[in-house]
Design a protein around this motif. Structure first.
Motif, PDB file in Angstrom:
ATOM      1  N   LYS A  58       0.914  -1.329   0.205  1.00  0.00           N
ATOM      2  CA  LYS A  58       0.062   0.027  -0.006  1.00  0.00           C
ATOM      3  C   LYS A  58       1.024   1.464  -0.122  1.00  0.00           C
ATOM      4  CE  LYS A  58      -3.933   2.286   0.180  1.00  0.00           C
ATOM      5  NZ  LYS A  58      -4.948   2.169  -0.732  1.00  0.00           N
ATOM      6  N   TYR A  59       0.780   1.954  -1.235  1.00  0.00           N
ATOM      7  CA  TYR A  59       1.692   3.264  -1.371  1.00  0.00           C
ATOM      8  C   TYR A  59       1.085   4.456  -1.096  1.00  0.00           C
ATOM      9  CZ  TYR A  59       5.744   0.456  -2.836  1.00  0.00           C
ATOM     10  OH  TYR A  59       7.101  -0.232  -3.275  1.00  0.00           O
ATOM     11  N   ASP A  60       1.975   5.374  -0.531  1.00  0.00           N
ATOM     12  CA  ASP A  60       1.384   6.907  -0.329  1.00  0.00           C
ATOM     13  C   ASP A  60       1.981   7.657  -1.546  1.00  0.00           C
ATOM     14  OD1 ASP A  60       0.523   9.503  -0.094  1.00  0.00           O
ATOM     15  OD2 ASP A  60       1.393   9.397   2.007  1.00  0.00           O
ATOM     16  N   PHE A  61       1.171   7.836  -2.634  1.00  0.00           N
ATOM     17  CA  PHE A  61       2.395   8.423  -3.907  1.00  0.00           C
ATOM     18  C   PHE A  61       1.696   9.863  -3.778  1.00  0.00           C
ATOM     19  CE2 PHE A  61       2.261   4.213  -5.733  1.00  0.00           C
ATOM     20  CZ  PHE A  61       3.410   3.901  -5.850  1.00  0.00           C
ATOM     21  N   LYS A  62       1.464  10.619  -2.558  1.00  0.00           N
ATOM     22  CA  LYS A  62       1.204  11.916  -2.439  1.00  0.00           C
ATOM     23  C   LYS A  62       0.021  12.442  -3.493  1.00  0.00           C
ATOM     24  CE  LYS A  62       4.906  11.744   0.369  1.00  0.00           C
ATOM     25  NZ  LYS A  62       4.356  11.936   1.887  1.00  0.00           N
ATOM     26  N   GLY A  63      -0.833  11.628  -3.504  1.00  0.00           N
ATOM     27  CA  GLY A  63      -2.091  11.974  -4.210  1.00  0.00           C
ATOM     28  C   GLY A  63      -2.302  11.711  -5.427  1.00  0.00           C
ATOM     29  N   LEU A  64      -0.816  11.105  -6.296  1.00  0.00           N
ATOM     30  CA  LEU A  64      -1.027  11.209  -7.570  1.00  0.00           C
ATOM     31  C   LEU A  64      -2.123   9.770  -7.979  1.00  0.00           C
ATOM     32  CD1 LEU A  64       2.813  11.328  -8.467  1.00  0.00           C
ATOM     33  CD2 LEU A  64       1.021  13.047  -8.963  1.00  0.00           C
ATOM     34  N   GLU A  65      -2.055   8.935  -6.778  1.00  0.00           N
ATOM     35  CA  GLU A  65      -2.740   7.691  -7.286  1.00  0.00           C
ATOM     36  C   GLU A  65      -4.306   7.826  -6.984  1.00  0.00           C
ATOM     37  OE1 GLU A  65      -1.820   7.599  -2.548  1.00  0.00           O
ATOM     38  OE2 GLU A  65      -1.153   8.706  -4.436  1.00  0.00           O
ATOM     39  N   GLU A  78      -5.933  10.388  -8.597  1.00  0.00           N
ATOM     40  CA  GLU A  78      -6.428  11.137  -9.824  1.00  0.00           C
ATOM     41  C   GLU A  78      -6.613  10.199 -11.028  1.00  0.00           C
ATOM     42  OE1 GLU A  78      -7.307  14.225  -9.339  1.00  0.00           O
ATOM     43  OE2 GLU A  78      -6.234  14.106  -7.364  1.00  0.00           O
ATOM     44  N   MET A  79      -7.575  10.496 -11.926  1.00  0.00           N
ATOM     45  CA  MET A  79      -7.835   9.860 -12.863  1.00  0.00           C
ATOM     46  C   MET A  79      -8.197   8.394 -13.004  1.00  0.00           C
ATOM     47  SD  MET A  79      -6.003  12.695 -15.472  1.00  0.00           S
ATOM     48  CE  MET A  79      -4.682  12.724 -14.437  1.00  0.00           C
ATOM     49  N   GLU A  80      -6.972   7.692 -13.400  1.00  0.00           N
ATOM     50  CA  GLU A  80      -6.866   6.224 -13.380  1.00  0.00           C
ATOM     51  C   GLU A  80      -7.210   5.625 -12.117  1.00  0.00           C
ATOM     52  OE1 GLU A  80      -6.334   4.052 -16.456  1.00  0.00           O
ATOM     53  OE2 GLU A  80      -7.338   5.783 -16.943  1.00  0.00           O
ATOM     54  N   GLY A  81      -6.674   6.225 -11.026  1.00  0.00           N
ATOM     55  CA  GLY A  81      -6.881   5.963  -9.663  1.00  0.00           C
ATOM     56  C   GLY A  81      -8.344   6.033  -9.089  1.00  0.00           C
ATOM     57  N   LYS A  82      -9.251   6.577  -9.643  1.00  0.00           N
ATOM     58  CA  LYS A  82     -10.445   6.893  -9.347  1.00  0.00           C
ATOM     59  C   LYS A  82     -11.344   5.717  -9.787  1.00  0.00           C
ATOM     60  CE  LYS A  82     -10.684  11.916  -9.555  1.00  0.00           C
ATOM     61  NZ  LYS A  82     -11.176  13.115 -10.177  1.00  0.00           N
ATOM     62  N   PHE A  83     -10.878   5.230 -11.041  1.00  0.00           N
ATOM     63  CA  PHE A  83     -11.738   4.396 -11.658  1.00  0.00           C
ATOM     64  C   PHE A  83     -11.087   2.668 -11.512  1.00  0.00           C
ATOM     65  CE2 PHE A  83     -12.749   8.269 -13.699  1.00  0.00           C
ATOM     66  CZ  PHE A  83     -14.275   7.920 -13.989  1.00  0.00           C
ATOM     67  N   ARG A  84      -9.840   2.856 -10.933  1.00  0.00           N
ATOM     68  CA  ARG A  84      -9.112   1.471 -10.936  1.00  0.00           C
ATOM     69  C   ARG A  84      -8.422   1.537  -9.754  1.00  0.00           C
ATOM     70  NH1 ARG A  84      -5.270   0.473 -16.271  1.00  0.00           N
ATOM     71  NH2 ARG A  84      -5.568  -1.620 -15.270  1.00  0.00           N
ATOM     72  N   PRO A  85      -9.289   1.297  -8.412  1.00  0.00           N
ATOM     73  CA  PRO A  85      -8.567   1.582  -7.351  1.00  0.00           C
ATOM     74  C   PRO A  85      -7.622   0.311  -6.953  1.00  0.00           C
ATOM     75  CG  PRO A  85     -11.062   0.584  -7.059  1.00  0.00           C
ATOM     76  CD  PRO A  85     -10.795   1.275  -8.486  1.00  0.00           C
ATOM     77  N   GLY A  86      -6.460   0.500  -6.203  1.00  0.00           N
ATOM     78  CA  GLY A  86      -5.473  -0.253  -6.223  1.00  0.00           C
ATOM     79  C   GLY A  86      -4.633  -0.532  -7.211  1.00  0.00           C
ATOM     80  N   HIS A  87      -4.729   0.116  -8.462  1.00  0.00           N
ATOM     81  CA  HIS A  87      -4.177  -0.370  -9.656  1.00  0.00           C
ATOM     82  C   HIS A  87      -2.645   0.159  -9.511  1.00  0.00           C
ATOM     83  CE1 HIS A  87      -2.938  -0.497 -13.720  1.00  0.00           C
ATOM     84  NE2 HIS A  87      -2.625   0.867 -13.705  1.00  0.00           N
ATOM     85  N   ILE A 133      -8.647  17.783 -17.728  1.00  0.00           N
ATOM     86  CA  ILE A 133      -7.625  18.646 -17.973  1.00  0.00           C
ATOM     87  C   ILE A 133      -6.934  18.948 -16.525  1.00  0.00           C
ATOM     88  CG2 ILE A 133      -6.728  20.867 -18.579  1.00  0.00           C
ATOM     89  CD1 ILE A 133      -9.201  20.956 -20.641  1.00  0.00           C
ATOM     90  N   ALA A 134      -5.450  18.585 -16.328  1.00  0.00           N
ATOM     91  CA  ALA A 134      -4.933  18.341 -15.156  1.00  0.00           C
ATOM     92  C   ALA A 134      -3.388  19.079 -15.113  1.00  0.00           C
ATOM     93  CB  ALA A 134      -4.815  17.059 -14.539  1.00  0.00           C
ATOM     94  N   LYS A 135      -3.044  19.641 -14.054  1.00  0.00           N
ATOM     95  CA  LYS A 135      -1.431  20.310 -13.854  1.00  0.00           C
ATOM     96  C   LYS A 135      -0.702  19.093 -13.986  1.00  0.00           C
ATOM     97  CE  LYS A 135      -2.522  22.232  -9.909  1.00  0.00           C
ATOM     98  NZ  LYS A 135      -2.233  22.933  -8.589  1.00  0.00           N
ATOM     99  N   VAL A 136       0.397  19.127 -14.669  1.00  0.00           N
ATOM    100  CA  VAL A 136       1.369  18.233 -14.774  1.00  0.00           C
ATOM    101  C   VAL A 136       2.027  17.807 -13.612  1.00  0.00           C
ATOM    102  CG1 VAL A 136       3.624  17.684 -15.677  1.00  0.00           C
ATOM    103  CG2 VAL A 136       1.817  18.590 -17.285  1.00  0.00           C
ATOM    104  N   SER A 137       2.098  18.799 -12.666  1.00  0.00           N
ATOM    105  CA  SER A 137       2.835  18.776 -11.400  1.00  0.00           C
ATOM    106  C   SER A 137       2.199  17.809 -10.377  1.00  0.00           C
ATOM    107  CB  SER A 137       3.045  20.007 -10.551  1.00  0.00           C
ATOM    108  OG  SER A 137       1.784  20.615 -10.383  1.00  0.00           O
ATOM    109  N   ASP A 138       0.882  17.885 -10.171  1.00  0.00           N
ATOM    110  CA  ASP A 138       0.310  16.923  -9.250  1.00  0.00           C
ATOM    111  C   ASP A 138      -0.854  15.947  -9.949  1.00  0.00           C
ATOM    112  OD1 ASP A 138      -1.670  18.814  -9.641  1.00  0.00           O
ATOM    113  OD2 ASP A 138      -1.458  19.771  -7.613  1.00  0.00           O
ATOM    114  N   LEU A 139      -1.274  16.387 -11.106  1.00  0.00           N
ATOM    115  CA  LEU A 139      -2.339  15.782 -11.734  1.00  0.00           C
ATOM    116  C   LEU A 139      -3.616  15.895 -11.393  1.00  0.00           C
ATOM    117  CD1 LEU A 139      -0.786  12.152 -12.389  1.00  0.00           C
ATOM    118  CD2 LEU A 139      -0.573  14.087 -13.921  1.00  0.00           C
ATOM    119  N   LYS A 140      -3.811  17.123 -10.644  1.00  0.00           N
ATOM    120  CA  LYS A 140      -5.211  17.331 -10.129  1.00  0.00           C
ATOM    121  C   LYS A 140      -6.018  18.135 -11.385  1.00  0.00           C
ATOM    122  CE  LYS A 140      -4.214  17.607  -5.191  1.00  0.00           C
ATOM    123  NZ  LYS A 140      -5.083  16.263  -4.974  1.00  0.00           N
TER     124      LYS A 140
END
Length: 282
Positions: free
Chosen positions: A108-115, A117-126, A244-251
């Motif tokens: 279980k990783y903490d990728f500082k929120g990157l996980e 966004e986007m793919e993470g919302k639709f593919r939990p744990g991916h 449309i997201a910021k490159v820095s944090d993908l938000k």
């Protein structure tokens, strides 16, 4: 060309390369190789003295057993393709047990929120699965450089964060998206598309290109609605998300800011086959 299926065999090669002070380039793949993979491998061959390509369909990064079962597995064809490219390539094609041992579990990783966004919302744990398998591979292969395509741009950012978290010395290299002449981003999943789906799927990239063209003059809300409308009545392609997201944090953003880099991200279903793409906007 050497093909190893056992961890001990690849460790023996890696130990020899390290003793000889040979630089190692690593290209992780799940097989069903295409020209996009080959472009990554060619760059690795140019920049390193030894190149290792893994072919491993990683069970821990799939969200459905159906997707895992249906993922194309073409090891013999992949090996032939690689041998034409270079006989110097070393292939590592392990079983899950060789990678994970007796317990096939994700860290279980903490990728500082990157996980999240986007793919993470639709593919939990991916991304936990992606991070875990790459940690295993990086520890086994100890590469100097590892190569990833920008089609999976979110994954690329996740991998960079993984290396930071695990304090690994490998340099992560992002490579441009390789496309069909139609503009469709190359993916192993494309092999599952029927002719009708192949004919309509260039709409994904043409939509992204139009967004890029209009990004400087149109609002984010306008572009979000416009993209949604392109797929609203399409019987072949169903939009899962566009952001449309910021490159820095993908938000994802609602308004543009000066001196900030943005990308547009999209995921679309062609039947049961999920296709993703992205484009730099500025």
């Amino acid at each position: 060309m050497r093909v190893h299926k056992k961890r001990l065999d690849i460790l023996t090669d890696v130990a020899a390369f390290n003793k000889q002070k040979k630089t190692i380039g690593f290209v992780p793949t799940m097989g069903a190789l295409h020209k996009g993979h080959l472009a990554l491998i060619e760059r690795a061959l140019e920049e390193n003295q030894k190149v290792i390509v893994s072919i491993f369909v990683n069970p821990t990064q799939f969200n459905t057993s159906e997707d895992l079962v249906n993922y194309p597995r073409t090891l013999d064809e992949d090996i032939k393709l690689l041998s034409v490219l270079s006989e110097e390539i070393i292939v590592f094609a392990p079983t899950p047990k060789e990678v994970y041992g007796d317990e096939m579990l994700s860290i279980k990783y903490d990728f500082k929120g990157l996980e999240h966004e986007m793919e993470g919302k639709f593919r939990p744990g991916h991304f936990d699965g992606v991070g875990t398998v790459l940690k295993h591979f990086f520890n086994i292969i100890t590469p100097n450089k590892a190569y990833f395509g920008e089609k999976d741009f979110q994954q690329l950012q996740i991998v960079k964060k993984l290396v930071e978290i695990e304090k690994m010395s490998v340099q992560i290299i992002g490579c441009p998206i390789y496309r069909e002449e139609s503009g469709l981003a190359l993916s192993s999943r494309n092999k599952r598309l029927n002719q009708r789906q192949l004919d309509i799927s260039p709409l994904i990239y043409s939509t992204l290109k139009q967004v890029k063209k209009e990004f400087g003059t149109k609002s984010v809300s306008y572009l979000n609605k416009w993209v949604s409308d392109q797929f609203k009545n399409n019987s072949e392609l169903q939009l899962e998300y566009f952001e449309i997201a910021k490159v820095s944090d993908l938000k994802s953003i609602k308004r543009k800011q000066k001196d900030t880099k943005y990308r547009a991200f999209i995921a679309v279903f062609a039947g049961e086959i999920r296709l993703i793409d992205n484009i730099a906007l500025n």
